[in-house]
Write a protein that holds these residues in place. Structure first.
Motif, short mmCIF file in Angstrom:
data_model
loop_
_atom_site.label_atom_id
_atom_site.label_comp_id
_atom_site.label_asym_id
_atom_site.label_seq_id
_atom_site.Cartn_x
_atom_site.Cartn_y
_atom_site.Cartn_z
N PHE A 2 -0.96 -8.43 2.75
CA PHE A 2 -1.71 -8.28 1.52
C PHE A 2 -0.77 -8.62 0.38
O PHE A 2 0.33 -8.13 0.31
CB PHE A 2 -2.24 -6.85 1.38
N LYS A 3 -1.21 -9.49 -0.50
CA LYS A 3 -0.35 -9.97 -1.58
C LYS A 3 -0.95 -9.61 -2.93
O LYS A 3 -2.13 -9.72 -3.14
CB LYS A 3 -0.17 -11.48 -1.50
N LEU A 4 -0.05 -9.21 -3.81
CA LEU A 4 -0.43 -8.93 -5.19
C LEU A 4 -0.03 -10.11 -6.05
O LEU A 4 1.12 -10.51 -6.04
CB LEU A 4 0.31 -7.68 -5.69
N PHE A 5 -0.95 -10.69 -6.77
CA PHE A 5 -0.64 -11.74 -7.73
C PHE A 5 -0.59 -11.11 -9.10
O PHE A 5 -1.48 -10.38 -9.48
CB PHE A 5 -1.68 -12.86 -7.69
N HIS A 6 0.45 -11.40 -9.82
CA HIS A 6 0.72 -10.73 -11.09
C HIS A 6 0.00 -11.46 -12.23
O HIS A 6 0.58 -12.25 -12.94
CB HIS A 6 2.23 -10.72 -11.32
N ASP A 14 -1.70 -3.10 -8.34
CA ASP A 14 -1.01 -2.32 -7.30
C ASP A 14 -1.99 -1.38 -6.61
O ASP A 14 -2.02 -1.31 -5.39
CB ASP A 14 0.14 -1.51 -7.90
N GLU A 15 -2.77 -0.67 -7.41
CA GLU A 15 -3.76 0.26 -6.85
C GLU A 15 -4.77 -0.47 -5.95
O GLU A 15 -5.13 0.04 -4.89
CB GLU A 15 -4.50 0.99 -7.96
N ALA A 16 -5.21 -1.65 -6.35
CA ALA A 16 -6.17 -2.41 -5.55
C ALA A 16 -5.57 -2.79 -4.20
O ALA A 16 -6.23 -2.68 -3.16
CB ALA A 16 -6.62 -3.66 -6.31
N VAL A 17 -4.32 -3.22 -4.20
CA VAL A 17 -3.67 -3.59 -2.94
C VAL A 17 -3.44 -2.35 -2.08
O VAL A 17 -3.69 -2.38 -0.87
CB VAL A 17 -2.35 -4.35 -3.20
N LEU A 18 -3.00 -1.27 -2.69
CA LEU A 18 -2.78 -0.04 -1.93
C LEU A 18 -4.08 0.48 -1.32
O LEU A 18 -4.10 0.96 -0.18
CB LEU A 18 -2.13 1.02 -2.82
N THR A 19 -5.18 0.35 -2.04
CA THR A 19 -6.50 0.74 -1.52
C THR A 19 -6.85 -0.11 -0.30
O THR A 19 -7.33 0.41 0.72
CB THR A 19 -7.58 0.61 -2.61
N GLN A 20 -6.62 -1.41 -0.38
CA GLN A 20 -6.91 -2.30 0.75
C GLN A 20 -6.02 -1.97 1.95
O GLN A 20 -6.49 -1.98 3.10
CB GLN A 20 -6.72 -3.77 0.35
N LEU A 21 -4.75 -1.69 1.70
CA LEU A 21 -3.86 -1.30 2.80
C LEU A 21 -4.38 -0.05 3.50
O LEU A 21 -4.43 0.02 4.73
CB LEU A 21 -2.44 -1.06 2.28
N MET A 79 10.33 0.66 1.51
CA MET A 79 9.97 1.89 0.80
C MET A 79 8.54 2.28 1.14
O MET A 79 7.75 1.45 1.59
CB MET A 79 10.09 1.68 -0.72
N ALA A 80 8.23 3.54 0.92
CA ALA A 80 6.84 3.98 1.03
C ALA A 80 6.13 3.49 -0.24
O ALA A 80 6.59 3.78 -1.34
CB ALA A 80 6.75 5.48 1.16
N PRO A 81 5.06 2.73 -0.10
CA PRO A 81 4.39 2.18 -1.28
C PRO A 81 3.82 3.28 -2.19
O PRO A 81 3.11 4.16 -1.73
CB PRO A 81 3.25 1.35 -0.69
N ASP A 82 4.19 3.20 -3.44
CA ASP A 82 3.74 4.16 -4.45
C ASP A 82 3.44 3.35 -5.70
O ASP A 82 4.28 2.56 -6.14
CB ASP A 82 4.84 5.19 -4.71
N SER A 83 2.28 3.55 -6.29
CA SER A 83 1.87 2.71 -7.42
C SER A 83 2.82 2.81 -8.61
O SER A 83 3.13 1.80 -9.24
CB SER A 83 0.43 3.00 -7.84
N ASP A 84 3.30 4.01 -8.91
CA ASP A 84 4.22 4.15 -10.06
C ASP A 84 5.54 3.44 -9.80
O ASP A 84 6.08 2.76 -10.68
CB ASP A 84 4.47 5.62 -10.38
#
Length: 113
Positions: A2-6, A14-21, A79-84
Motif C-alpha cells: 500500500f503506497k501513500l502519495f503525498h 496516512d489515516e487512509a492507508v492505515l485504514t486499508q492496512l 516501526m509500528a505504523p502510527d499516524s502521528d
C-alpha cells in the motif's frame, strides 16, 4: 503493498492507508518495514539527502539509485505504523527533499499479520 502519495494533507492520507492496512488484516501494533521515497535531480544531491536522512533517523537505512534524469533515495524504517509518527517523518523528509530541490513522494508498506 500500500503506497501513500503525498498530494493532500499528510495525516489524512496516512489515516487512509492505515485504514486499508487494517481492513486487509495488518496488525498495526507490530513493526512494519516502511519505505519512504524521495527523488532528486542529481546523484550527488541524492547522496547528500541520504546522509541528512541517516543523521536525522538513526534507525533508518537508505539507498540511492537512478538514471541521468532522476535519482531515488529510498529510506527504510522498521516501526509500528502510527499516524502521528508517520506524519512527523513525512514532514521532515519533505523538508529535506525541498531543501535539496528534490521531491518527497510518500511511503509504502506491506501487510504484517
Amino acid at each position: 503493498m500500500f503506497k501513500l502519495f503525498h498530494k493532500q494533507k499528510v495525516q489524512d492520507k496516512d489515516e487512509a492507508v492505515l485504514t486499508q492496512l487494517t481492513k486487509h488484516g495488518s496488525d498495526l501494533s507490530k513493526p512494519h518495514s516502511i519505505d519512504f521515497f524521495l527523488y532528486f535531480p542529481k546523484k550527488e544531491i541524492a547522496e547528500q539527502g541520504k546522509m541528512m536522512i541517516q543523521e536525522r533517523f538513526a534507525n533508518s537505512s537508505a539507498i540511492v539509485r537512478g538514471s541521468d534524469k532522476s535519482f531515488l533515495c529510498k529510506v527504510n524504517i522498521s516501526m509500528a505504523p502510527d499516524s502521528d509518527v508517520l506524519e512527523n517523518i513525512s514532514l521532515q523528509l519533505e523538508a529535506i527533499a525541498a531543501s535539496l530541490d528534490g521531491e518527497y513522494d510518500g511511503w509504502e508498506t506491506g501487510i504484517v499479520k
